[in-house]
Design a protein around this motif. Structure first.
Motif, PDB file in Angstrom:
ATOM      1  N   PRO A 151       0.805  -1.224   0.000  1.00 22.79           N
ATOM      2  CA  PRO A 151       0.000   0.000   0.000  1.00 22.79           C
ATOM      3  C   PRO A 151       0.842   1.281   0.000  1.00 22.79           C
ATOM      4  O   PRO A 151       1.962   1.316   0.537  1.00 22.79           O
ATOM      5  N   ASN A 155      -2.395   5.197   2.630  1.00 21.28           N
ATOM      6  CA  ASN A 155      -3.219   4.153   3.242  1.00 21.28           C
ATOM      7  C   ASN A 155      -3.171   4.230   4.772  1.00 21.28           C
ATOM      8  O   ASN A 155      -4.129   3.887   5.442  1.00 21.28           O
TER       9      ASN A 155
ATOM     10  N   ARG D  62     -17.701 -15.076  16.286  1.00 22.27           N
ATOM     11  CA  ARG D  62     -16.417 -14.940  15.592  1.00 22.27           C
ATOM     12  C   ARG D  62     -16.371 -13.683  14.732  1.00 22.27           C
ATOM     13  O   ARG D  62     -17.287 -13.441  13.950  1.00 22.27           O
ATOM     14  N   VAL D  64     -13.684 -11.396  12.074  1.00 20.16           N
ATOM     15  CA  VAL D  64     -12.426 -11.306  11.318  1.00 20.16           C
ATOM     16  C   VAL D  64     -12.135  -9.818  11.130  1.00 20.16           C
ATOM     17  O   VAL D  64     -12.949  -8.972  11.501  1.00 20.16           O
ATOM     18  N   PRO D  65     -10.978  -9.446  10.536  1.00 18.59           N
ATOM     19  CA  PRO D  65     -10.689  -8.011  10.410  1.00 18.59           C
ATOM     20  C   PRO D  65     -11.724  -7.293   9.540  1.00 18.59           C
ATOM     21  O   PRO D  65     -12.440  -7.912   8.760  1.00 18.59           O
ATOM     22  N   VAL D  66     -11.754  -6.001   9.686  1.00 13.48           N
ATOM     23  CA  VAL D  66     -12.701  -5.176   8.932  1.00 13.48           C
ATOM     24  C   VAL D  66     -12.507  -5.358   7.430  1.00 13.48           C
ATOM     25  O   VAL D  66     -11.386  -5.462   6.948  1.00 13.48           O
ATOM     26  N   ARG D  67     -13.634  -5.470   6.701  1.00 10.22           N
ATOM     27  CA  ARG D  67     -13.590  -5.248   5.256  1.00 10.22           C
ATOM     28  C   ARG D  67     -14.598  -4.154   5.020  1.00 10.22           C
ATOM     29  O   ARG D  67     -15.794  -4.311   5.281  1.00 10.22           O
ATOM     30  N   GLU D  68     -14.116  -3.044   4.503  1.00 12.37           N
ATOM     31  CA  GLU D  68     -14.883  -1.801   4.567  1.00 12.37           C
ATOM     32  C   GLU D  68     -16.226  -1.883   3.857  1.00 12.37           C
ATOM     33  O   GLU D  68     -17.154  -1.161   4.219  1.00 12.37           O
ATOM     34  N   MET D 100     -10.110 -11.211  18.265  1.00  8.73           N
ATOM     35  CA  MET D 100      -8.700 -11.203  17.848  1.00  8.73           C
ATOM     36  C   MET D 100      -7.865 -10.244  18.699  1.00  8.73           C
ATOM     37  O   MET D 100      -6.840  -9.755  18.245  1.00  8.73           O
ATOM     38  N   VAL D 160     -18.608 -12.737  11.401  1.00  7.71           N
ATOM     39  CA  VAL D 160     -18.809 -13.782  10.381  1.00  7.71           C
ATOM     40  C   VAL D 160     -19.577 -15.018  10.848  1.00  7.71           C
ATOM     41  O   VAL D 160     -19.908 -15.869  10.014  1.00  7.71           O
TER      42      VAL D 160
ATOM     43  N   ILE F  36     -11.468   0.876   0.340  1.00 13.48           N
ATOM     44  CA  ILE F  36     -10.937  -0.309   1.023  1.00 13.48           C
ATOM     45  C   ILE F  36      -9.460  -0.104   1.342  1.00 13.48           C
ATOM     46  O   ILE F  36      -8.636   0.029   0.440  1.00 13.48           O
ATOM     47  N   ARG F  37      -9.165  -0.041   2.645  1.00 17.10           N
ATOM     48  CA  ARG F  37      -7.795   0.181   3.101  1.00 17.10           C
ATOM     49  C   ARG F  37      -7.176  -1.080   3.707  1.00 17.10           C
ATOM     50  O   ARG F  37      -6.010  -1.080   4.062  1.00 17.10           O
ATOM     51  N   HIS F  38      -7.951  -2.136   3.868  1.00 20.82           N
ATOM     52  CA  HIS F  38      -7.436  -3.356   4.479  1.00 20.82           C
ATOM     53  C   HIS F  38      -7.442  -4.489   3.462  1.00 20.82           C
ATOM     54  O   HIS F  38      -8.404  -5.262   3.387  1.00 20.82           O
ATOM     55  N   TRP F  40      -3.955  -5.651   2.134  1.00 15.68           N
ATOM     56  CA  TRP F  40      -2.601  -6.200   2.161  1.00 15.68           C
ATOM     57  C   TRP F  40      -2.445  -7.034   3.420  1.00 15.68           C
ATOM     58  O   TRP F  40      -2.869  -6.620   4.496  1.00 15.68           O
ATOM     59  N   LYS F  42      -0.394  -8.300   6.228  1.00 16.03           N
ATOM     60  CA  LYS F  42       0.840  -8.042   6.966  1.00 16.03           C
ATOM     61  C   LYS F  42       1.546  -9.343   7.333  1.00 16.03           C
ATOM     62  O   LYS F  42       0.940 -10.254   7.884  1.00 16.03           O
ATOM     63  N   MET F  45       5.294 -12.425   3.210  1.00 16.84           N
ATOM     64  CA  MET F  45       6.296 -11.940   2.265  1.00 16.84           C
ATOM     65  C   MET F  45       6.926 -13.127   1.523  1.00 16.84           C
ATOM     66  O   MET F  45       6.886 -14.256   2.003  1.00 16.84           O
ATOM     67  N   PRO F 165     -14.725 -17.915   6.015  1.00 16.39           N
ATOM     68  CA  PRO F 165     -14.093 -16.586   6.078  1.00 16.39           C
ATOM     69  C   PRO F 165     -12.991 -16.606   7.137  1.00 16.39           C
ATOM     70  O   PRO F 165     -13.170 -17.229   8.183  1.00 16.39           O
ATOM     71  N   ILE F 166     -11.881 -15.955   6.851  1.00 14.27           N
ATOM     72  CA  ILE F 166     -10.773 -15.901   7.806  1.00 14.27           C
ATOM     73  C   ILE F 166     -10.199 -14.494   7.856  1.00 14.27           C
ATOM     74  O   ILE F 166     -10.495 -13.653   7.000  1.00 14.27           O
ATOM     75  N   GLY F 167      -9.348 -14.268   8.850  1.00 17.01           N
ATOM     76  CA  GLY F 167      -8.465 -13.121   8.847  1.00 17.01           C
ATOM     77  C   GLY F 167      -7.069 -13.598   8.510  1.00 17.01           C
ATOM     78  O   GLY F 167      -6.659 -14.687   8.911  1.00 17.01           O
ATOM     79  N   CYS F 168      -6.338 -12.797   7.749  1.00 17.79           N
ATOM     80  CA  CYS F 168      -4.936 -13.142   7.470  1.00 17.79           C
ATOM     81  C   CYS F 168      -4.149 -11.841   7.405  1.00 17.79           C
ATOM     82  O   CYS F 168      -4.400 -11.000   6.530  1.00 17.79           O
ATOM     83  N   GLY F 170      -4.354  -9.199   9.135  1.00 26.20           N
ATOM     84  CA  GLY F 170      -5.152  -8.007   9.336  1.00 26.20           C
ATOM     85  C   GLY F 170      -6.161  -7.718   8.247  1.00 26.20           C
ATOM     86  O   GLY F 170      -6.848  -6.698   8.276  1.00 26.20           O
ATOM     87  N   SER F 171      -6.281  -8.614   7.257  1.00 27.89           N
ATOM     88  CA  SER F 171      -7.296  -8.455   6.214  1.00 27.89           C
ATOM     89  C   SER F 171      -8.282  -9.611   6.286  1.00 27.89           C
ATOM     90  O   SER F 171      -7.918 -10.724   6.674  1.00 27.89           O
ATOM     91  N   ALA F 172      -9.531  -9.342   5.915  1.00 30.94           N
ATOM     92  CA  ALA F 172     -10.545 -10.391   5.860  1.00 30.94           C
ATOM     93  C   ALA F 172     -10.479 -11.081   4.501  1.00 30.94           C
ATOM     94  O   ALA F 172     -10.409 -10.410   3.470  1.00 30.94           O
ATOM     95  N   PHE F 174     -12.446 -14.003   2.146  1.00 33.14           N
ATOM     96  CA  PHE F 174     -13.551 -14.938   1.948  1.00 33.14           C
ATOM     97  C   PHE F 174     -13.139 -15.927   0.856  1.00 33.14           C
ATOM     98  O   PHE F 174     -12.401 -15.573  -0.062  1.00 33.14           O
ATOM     99  N   VAL F 187      -2.107  -9.377  -1.563  1.00 32.71           N
ATOM    100  CA  VAL F 187      -3.321  -8.589  -1.347  1.00 32.71           C
ATOM    101  C   VAL F 187      -4.535  -9.392  -1.774  1.00 32.71           C
ATOM    102  O   VAL F 187      -4.453 -10.295  -2.602  1.00 32.71           O
TER     103      VAL F 187
END
Lengths: 242, 242, 242, 242, 242, 242
Positions: A151, A155, D62, D64-68, D100, D160, F36-38, F40, F42, F45, F165-168, F170-172, F174, F187
């Motif tokens: 990003p 961001n 449960r 999960v992180p935000v999806r806007e 989380m 979720v 949408i800012r979430h 990527w 974290k 790599m 659905p999961i978090g990975c 810091g992003s959601a 599906f 991403v």
């Protein structure tokens, strides 16, 4: 109301040249003699290269957290933008960016780095990360940072100004402080201490080179490093004999 | 070169009064409608009290990491010091201090807080900590912070200026932004959005008071909160009948 | 091979009594005059009380991470156990436990604290947490810690010894260093510096009490705190007139 | 494809009643005897009260992180929403929410807590935070959490689903596992181990009450806690004599 | 009063040789069979090389946080210094240093590493960092650490002793425990378990080599890894046929 | 009760091919245009390679914290195991594993990665780490992760299911969301936005290639990047002339 740089001491080219022979490790040890323990910038490590040492005066950039209505691609059109900051950078400066240690948004990508190369900026140092790794490496700009993120800065960050006092990796940086960066990271030298660090540091490097020879010969460490009186004499003798 | 406040919108006393009826929770929900998710200052919580809400314009303070030759008790004699900053604070302002989230050195103790009370500063908000807990509580200044530490600011922080843009608890604060703080913490409202937040927020509070009554009566949540069309009508009818 | 305490200076009861009038905040400021910035123990805060100040020599405990075959309830039967350590504590000591900042296992519960009270231990200080909150508060032992957890120490920690040098909350503690703890947390004074800190600290407290009066009267901060020459004279006059 | 609860063992009301006499501290020690070291939920602490112990089966939520585009107030109208989840909660359950560990957005406020009280939910436990502190305390719902934040869940979290396996504070929670929460926090007991923990735990509490008496009398710790053979006999004699 | 090593079991050279064929991954799996989940040292990764595996007995070093009057270059003259510790290291040992995970000061540089090579120390392992990256790599000493920093140990750490029990990267290390380090990091084997881990581990490696062949042939995972009864037979047949 | 994927939009092979020309950096900028800012992840790599870009639909895996009676090597025989999940992965999918950012246990080693290659899985992405670095690199499976650890997943994690659905990082995520991963990380693109991101992103890449040429020629940044009206015209002219 902002504090200005606490020193405007003149530093000769010869001093800077001498400083180029001093490792960042030695710089921190010389500063410790003056009571300064916060000079190394945590997180700012060489980005895809090894074996370089860069020395120069700091040009600072400052970010605060994102504010969604201000941190947008459109903000790059404003007079206070990273673009304008780059155009204000003098030749030979080292750009030091306070990204508050944020690792989820790259402060600069290839285009900005390429422009910095054109402006003969010596290096870029940040406690944050870059974006567009492949492109940035292609520009040849020496960068010290925490790594890479996809990003853009907007961001997670809002750019607010340049050449103010900043924090970077837990150290305070004032504009025109002298920065030294190599394989062990990046350190800041308060302007008033540059003469001391350069000269004492160069002497320290010489002694360490003698120590390495002694250890190579099989000498034991206690009494040698740091040297006791006898070893101090042997070192002085060696210096004269060179 | 520093960014100035992005808005100088005039805000009436009536708007501020209306805002005093709006919880910080509702403020964040109203800001989310405008796409702003970074307004709550992480770490800034009520310091030894409960049940207060304070509203006012931000007066910002900025710290960078300690530099041992500058961050000393002697530095408090300098023109750019926390002491001078306090004398520059206007009546009714809310002082917001960027301590970079540092929890090992208290930014202010009882004497400085007492002077802020004398100057009719409305509150102090920081992502750092205070020192001299007993004394600070004794001054009666409402403080939002992360807690307390014995060491003074100069142990870990260097004060560099006031009324610049800052970060505090992960949010960007510009001078004269409007701050609201209560039991749920402290939030910042960009000056341009204050009218919107005050009026929409007050309406939102009214609807929540109706919702509470409905849930008290045993209503199920789906369809009620948020209300579907039928419940919207019932709410409007209730509003008229008050 | 372990380092022993770097000082065995004798400290009079009168000095300790004087130190009881000095806040932890003032202790850290006096230590800063001697170049010591690491004395406050991060995480060690009063556990369920307010308004106490405790002073005494350190008796240290050391934990390392859990090793599942050693850290078991059965280990409490070993000669090197927290039980034996408690029986070795002298009257009036302050027990300082290096829990490596672990917050998921309580180092001590009510039974051990009760025994420490029987042995007239003055206080318990740790960068970890307690367990059995209700019971521990019931014993009346003054505790400074990070909070509470249900699991016992053996869930995450292995006890390895007592009266060795330790780290606690980012500060180094040697046996018989002097500890001061109050509402602002806990600090360590290297034994050699106790006389200095006690006497300079008591004078500092006196000056702060005068400053509070001056601010109460409406004096401005610059020139007053810290005092310029004129205010120094006024303070000296006030001291004589008491 | 999701794992279902690994046990559907029946648990009698008598066992649950016995468990109500066992502290969370003792529960973790009994689980350690079975090799389980991850049962305490880090961050879930009593929210504004003291002296309560709650026992019941877990009903999981449960995030999960935000999806806007999904985490918006409008999402609360969806069939999979926190609102629908609350309507599915059975009387006497303990709601355990996997947030989380996020501390910047409160998962529930007063209206949802009030509805949970109406549905006779026994308690709410989360590794995240609440919002609307004053209102939530007013509902009387016992809550264990990390604290409070002004923003709503949709600021940082996407809901979720419910009654799936979750993580909470570093422990795994399966639906219908038994939860115990008191002043030392909240712990989970795998359903198959509930009989063991309840009966062994109650016996353990009894022995600790005897130990407290012995320490009160001035007994030394080694040999007493844990008891050697002689003290085991004394304890057994005491038990019979009660 | 410090705990001594819980085992002094003799370990044959043949066992150590067998252990050299076992990956650190397999070591952790064998230890898990004995209930040990804390053996891998978080943060200790290969420093500038790949493809090495080193096995040997632990020689421990212990640091506590900096105390500014003790942690100075002058301290290196003391009998309890890192210099003396190095002279006490036996040939073939693996030096394991507890740096409390500190990443802002390098524990050793090139001169000390060179001396360790002269003393035939097998490797250096730490949860901290090194300094003088270029020089350290030049000595050829195999190092596992978190990275590099310019400042010397005395900037943030005080050395207090050697061959005591320590923590390193979240694992407990006792002197003479056996260390194995390779590309996946460094693990500790309690001395009593070395025979078991070496023999079971070598067998495990053999089975994994067979599994790899099977997967290469296109076998499905369920039933194969871990093997069901049929596949166990096939594996045993393969073993005999080798 | 679990939320299903919020979109089942059909995506053409042509769109995916176009997306293969778009960097992850550009993907995040296009998503920012949609608020949408979430996106990527974290920590994820490239693991031991550079210069790859992989695009494909997500197949999710979910872990919760370890529960010692369930997270054992024996658990790999259960129908809900990582082994069964791999056999359910369709050709060309990108496996995204929610390891809750845990860095002390590797989710997969060489055998499982080899099987994924056999099943033509396109890549593996996780916010956790791998184990058996040498072996995993040998399989040629492209992996994005935080690094490596020796212990197996069961040391710290319990596998609970797939295609939820999961978090990975810091992003959601599906199931069937589109993933793009390259040197700047990984991403996620919500399925409904893939057409927009692919087409706008490709256009954005073209403009950036023109910008690079302009900066190479020595153009100043303000007005060029982002382009003002004059430069927009110049760019359009260049596009036509290609």
């Amino acid at each position: 109301m902002t504090m200005t740089s606490p020193s405007t001491a003149t530093i000769s080219a010869a001093t800077l040249d001498l400083l180029r022979t001093v490792t960042t490790g030695t710089v921190t040890t010389m500063l410790l003699k003056k009571g300064i323990r916060h000079a190394w910038m945590k997180g700012a490590m060489p980005f895809g290269f090894t074996g370089k040492r860069i020395v120069g005066p700091a040009f600072t950039l400052r970010f605060v957290p994102v504010r969604e209505d201000l941190a947008t691609p459109a903000s790059w059109l404003n007079p206070i933008s990273t673009r304008s900051a780059i155009e204000a950078m003098p030749e030979g400066c080292i750009c030091v960016a306070d990204a508050m240690g944020v690792t989820g948004a790259g402060i600069f990508g290839d285009i900005l780095c390429m422009r910095m190369v054109k402006r003969k900026v010596a290096a870029l140092i940040t406690d944050g990360v870059m974006r567009d790794k492949h492109g940035v490496l292609g520009t040849g700009l020496p960068v010290w940072c925490q790594g890479v993120a996809a990003p853009a800065s907007v961001n997670m960050l809002t750019f607010v100004g340049w050449n103010e006092p900043i924090g970077c990796g837990g150290s305070a940086i004032f504009p025109d402080d002298i920065i030294v960066a190599d394989d062990d990271g990046a350190v800041v030298i308060p302007r008033d201490l540059v003469e001391f660090v350069a000269h004492e540091g160069a002497e320290h490097e010489l002694m360490e080179s003698w120590l390495v020879q002694e250890v190579e010969k099989g000498e034991r460490l206690p009494g040698l490093y740091p040297p006791n009186d006898e070893n101090k004499k042997r070192y002085e003798a060696w210096k004269k004999s060179r």
